[in-house]
Scaffold this motif. Sequence first.
Motif, PDB file in Angstrom:
ATOM      1  N   ALA A   1      38.862  47.887  11.194  1.00 35.98           N
ATOM      2  CA  ALA A   1      37.445  47.573  11.035  1.00 35.98           C
ATOM      3  C   ALA A   1      36.838  48.285   9.830  1.00 35.98           C
ATOM      4  CB  ALA A   1      36.680  47.962  12.303  1.00 35.98           C
ATOM      5  N   GLY A   2      37.124  49.581   9.673  1.00 32.34           N
ATOM      6  CA  GLY A   2      36.488  50.344   8.609  1.00 32.34           C
ATOM      7  C   GLY A   2      37.408  50.720   7.468  1.00 32.34           C
ATOM      8  N   GLY A   3      38.694  50.500   7.629  1.00 32.51           N
ATOM      9  CA  GLY A   3      39.645  50.839   6.581  1.00 32.51           C
ATOM     10  C   GLY A   3      39.921  52.323   6.447  1.00 32.51           C
ATOM     11  N   GLU A   4      39.435  53.124   7.394  1.00 36.08           N
ATOM     12  CA  GLU A   4      39.628  54.563   7.325  1.00 36.08           C
ATOM     13  C   GLU A   4      40.958  54.965   7.951  1.00 36.08           C
ATOM     14  OE1 GLU A   4      36.393  56.982   8.649  1.00 36.08           O
ATOM     15  OE2 GLU A   4      34.904  55.561   7.894  1.00 36.08           O
ATOM     16  N   ALA A   5      41.566  56.005   7.396  1.00 36.00           N
ATOM     17  CA  ALA A   5      42.809  56.541   7.941  1.00 36.00           C
ATOM     18  C   ALA A   5      42.523  57.270   9.245  1.00 36.00           C
ATOM     19  CB  ALA A   5      43.456  57.485   6.941  1.00 36.00           C
ATOM     20  N   SER A   6      43.454  57.142  10.164  1.00 31.15           N
ATOM     21  CA  SER A   6      43.354  57.802  11.458  1.00 31.15           C
ATOM     22  C   SER A   6      44.655  58.562  11.686  1.00 31.15           C
ATOM     23  CB  SER A   6      43.144  56.753  12.550  1.00 31.15           C
ATOM     24  OG  SER A   6      43.165  57.342  13.817  1.00 31.15           O
ATOM     25  N   GLN A   7      44.549  59.742  12.290  1.00 29.21           N
ATOM     26  CA  GLN A   7      45.746  60.536  12.541  1.00 29.21           C
ATOM     27  C   GLN A   7      45.610  61.238  13.876  1.00 29.21           C
ATOM     28  OE1 GLN A   7      47.545  62.915   9.354  1.00 29.21           O
ATOM     29  NE2 GLN A   7      47.447  64.684  10.709  1.00 29.21           N
ATOM     30  N   ALA A   8      46.717  61.315  14.616  1.00 30.63           N
ATOM     31  CA  ALA A   8      46.760  62.058  15.871  1.00 30.63           C
ATOM     32  C   ALA A   8      48.019  62.895  15.882  1.00 30.63           C
ATOM     33  CB  ALA A   8      46.751  61.097  17.058  1.00 30.63           C
ATOM     34  N   GLU A   9      47.875  64.128  16.334  1.00 33.05           N
ATOM     35  CA  GLU A   9      49.031  65.016  16.410  1.00 33.05           C
ATOM     36  C   GLU A   9      49.350  65.297  17.866  1.00 33.05           C
ATOM     37  OE1 GLU A   9      50.542  69.413  14.920  1.00 33.05           O
ATOM     38  OE2 GLU A   9      48.963  68.386  13.802  1.00 33.05           O
ATOM     39  N   GLY A  10      50.636  65.241  18.189  1.00 32.53           N
ATOM     40  CA  GLY A  10      51.069  65.504  19.544  1.00 32.53           C
ATOM     41  C   GLY A  10      52.368  66.273  19.563  1.00 32.53           C
TER      42      GLY A  10
ATOM     43  N   LEU B   1      52.756  46.300  22.069  1.00 37.92           N
ATOM     44  CA  LEU B   1      51.780  45.742  22.988  1.00 37.92           C
ATOM     45  C   LEU B   1      50.497  46.538  22.783  1.00 37.92           C
ATOM     46  CD1 LEU B   1      53.816  45.170  26.277  1.00 37.92           C
ATOM     47  CD2 LEU B   1      53.087  43.478  24.575  1.00 37.92           C
ATOM     48  N   ASP B   2      49.368  45.861  22.829  1.00 37.17           N
ATOM     49  CA  ASP B   2      48.090  46.510  22.575  1.00 37.17           C
ATOM     50  C   ASP B   2      47.753  47.493  23.696  1.00 37.17           C
ATOM     51  OD1 ASP B   2      45.813  47.027  21.119  1.00 37.17           O
ATOM     52  OD2 ASP B   2      44.673  45.373  22.006  1.00 37.17           O
ATOM     53  N   HIS B   3      47.134  48.585  23.333  1.00 41.89           N
ATOM     54  CA  HIS B   3      46.655  49.578  24.280  1.00 41.89           C
ATOM     55  C   HIS B   3      45.512  50.348  23.633  1.00 41.89           C
ATOM     56  CE1 HIS B   3      49.073  52.278  21.852  1.00 41.89           C
ATOM     57  NE2 HIS B   3      50.056  51.414  22.000  1.00 41.89           N
ATOM     58  N   SER B   4      44.766  51.065  24.431  1.00 40.97           N
ATOM     59  CA  SER B   4      43.507  51.660  23.964  1.00 40.97           C
ATOM     60  C   SER B   4      43.677  52.672  22.836  1.00 40.97           C
ATOM     61  CB  SER B   4      42.766  52.313  25.135  1.00 40.97           C
ATOM     62  OG  SER B   4      43.550  53.358  25.679  1.00 40.97           O
ATOM     63  N   PHE B   5      44.728  53.472  22.850  1.00 42.98           N
ATOM     64  CA  PHE B   5      44.798  54.537  21.855  1.00 42.98           C
ATOM     65  C   PHE B   5      45.301  54.092  20.494  1.00 42.98           C
ATOM     66  CE2 PHE B   5      48.351  54.953  24.794  1.00 42.98           C
ATOM     67  CZ  PHE B   5      49.457  54.976  23.973  1.00 42.98           C
ATOM     68  N   GLU B   6      45.701  52.838  20.329  1.00 43.29           N
ATOM     69  CA  GLU B   6      46.032  52.313  19.003  1.00 43.29           C
ATOM     70  C   GLU B   6      45.229  51.056  18.670  1.00 43.29           C
ATOM     71  OE1 GLU B   6      50.279  52.728  17.206  1.00 43.29           O
ATOM     72  OE2 GLU B   6      50.531  52.278  19.330  1.00 43.29           O
ATOM     73  N   ARG B   7      44.304  50.701  19.528  1.00 42.55           N
ATOM     74  CA  ARG B   7      43.525  49.477  19.344  1.00 42.55           C
ATOM     75  C   ARG B   7      42.817  49.492  17.995  1.00 42.55           C
ATOM     76  NH1 ARG B   7      41.526  48.401  24.407  1.00 42.55           N
ATOM     77  NH2 ARG B   7      43.528  47.371  24.654  1.00 42.55           N
ATOM     78  N   GLY B   8      42.985  48.413  17.248  1.00 39.99           N
ATOM     79  CA  GLY B   8      42.328  48.271  15.961  1.00 39.99           C
ATOM     80  C   GLY B   8      43.043  48.949  14.808  1.00 39.99           C
ATOM     81  N   LEU B   9      44.201  49.549  15.058  1.00 41.25           N
ATOM     82  CA  LEU B   9      44.934  50.213  13.984  1.00 41.25           C
ATOM     83  C   LEU B   9      46.015  49.299  13.413  1.00 41.25           C
ATOM     84  CD1 LEU B   9      45.510  53.838  15.354  1.00 41.25           C
ATOM     85  CD2 LEU B   9      43.760  53.043  13.761  1.00 41.25           C
ATOM     86  N   SER B  10      46.232  49.416  12.128  1.00 37.76           N
ATOM     87  CA  SER B  10      47.325  48.713  11.461  1.00 37.76           C
ATOM     88  C   SER B  10      48.056  49.722  10.586  1.00 37.76           C
ATOM     89  CB  SER B  10      46.790  47.549  10.628  1.00 37.76           C
ATOM     90  OG  SER B  10      45.920  48.038   9.621  1.00 37.76           O
ATOM     91  N   GLY B  11      49.215  49.329  10.074  1.00 39.85           N
ATOM     92  CA  GLY B  11      49.979  50.221   9.216  1.00 39.85           C
ATOM     93  C   GLY B  11      50.336  51.523   9.914  1.00 39.85           C
TER      94      GLY B  11
END
Length: 175
Positions: free
Chosen positions: A78-87, A45-55
């Motif tokens: 949108a930009g094709g850039e990699a995104s990463q979050a550590e928790g 389900l869509d939510h703000s902290f993954e909005r617009g991310l794929s893969g």
Amino acid sequence: MKWYWAVVVFLLVLAGCTSAPSGITPVQGFELDRYLGTWYEVARLDHSFERGLSGVSAQYTLGEDGGVRVINRGIDSAGGEASQAEGRAYFVGDSNTGHLKVSFFGPFYGAYVVFELDPDYQYAFVSGYSRDYLWLLSRTPQVPASVMQAFRSRATELGFDLSGLIVSQPDDGGP
């Protein structure tokens, strides 16, 4: 004395964010060692902290403090850039129950409730603290149509609104 009640309310709100939604029971017999490793997000389900991310994928490893180190990765559509979050994540109760609390933002934790888990640890149905958060995770980027159907059926039965479900595999259900 007013500050006391503000602190109590704040703590109750924080505790509510780590609770399982009413009527959703975490799996029992959970084995963290088997759960560790890479999981792929097949649906959410869509939510703000993954909005617009794929893969999107998540890597779970044992942390030095006994908790779980979490690294989420995805590609910004949108930009094709990699995104990463550590928790980090910790069990809410005993370690045999699939109910953890996870944090990517300092002292703030959210629920991570595994409510369905394949006996071979190949797929998992996961909820957050409310029915606004839902994931189908798999050891592979795609799942058989039968798993997708079971996920949709179980989620609907538990009261999730799937009208905004984001599915990352072809509609044929994959392999």
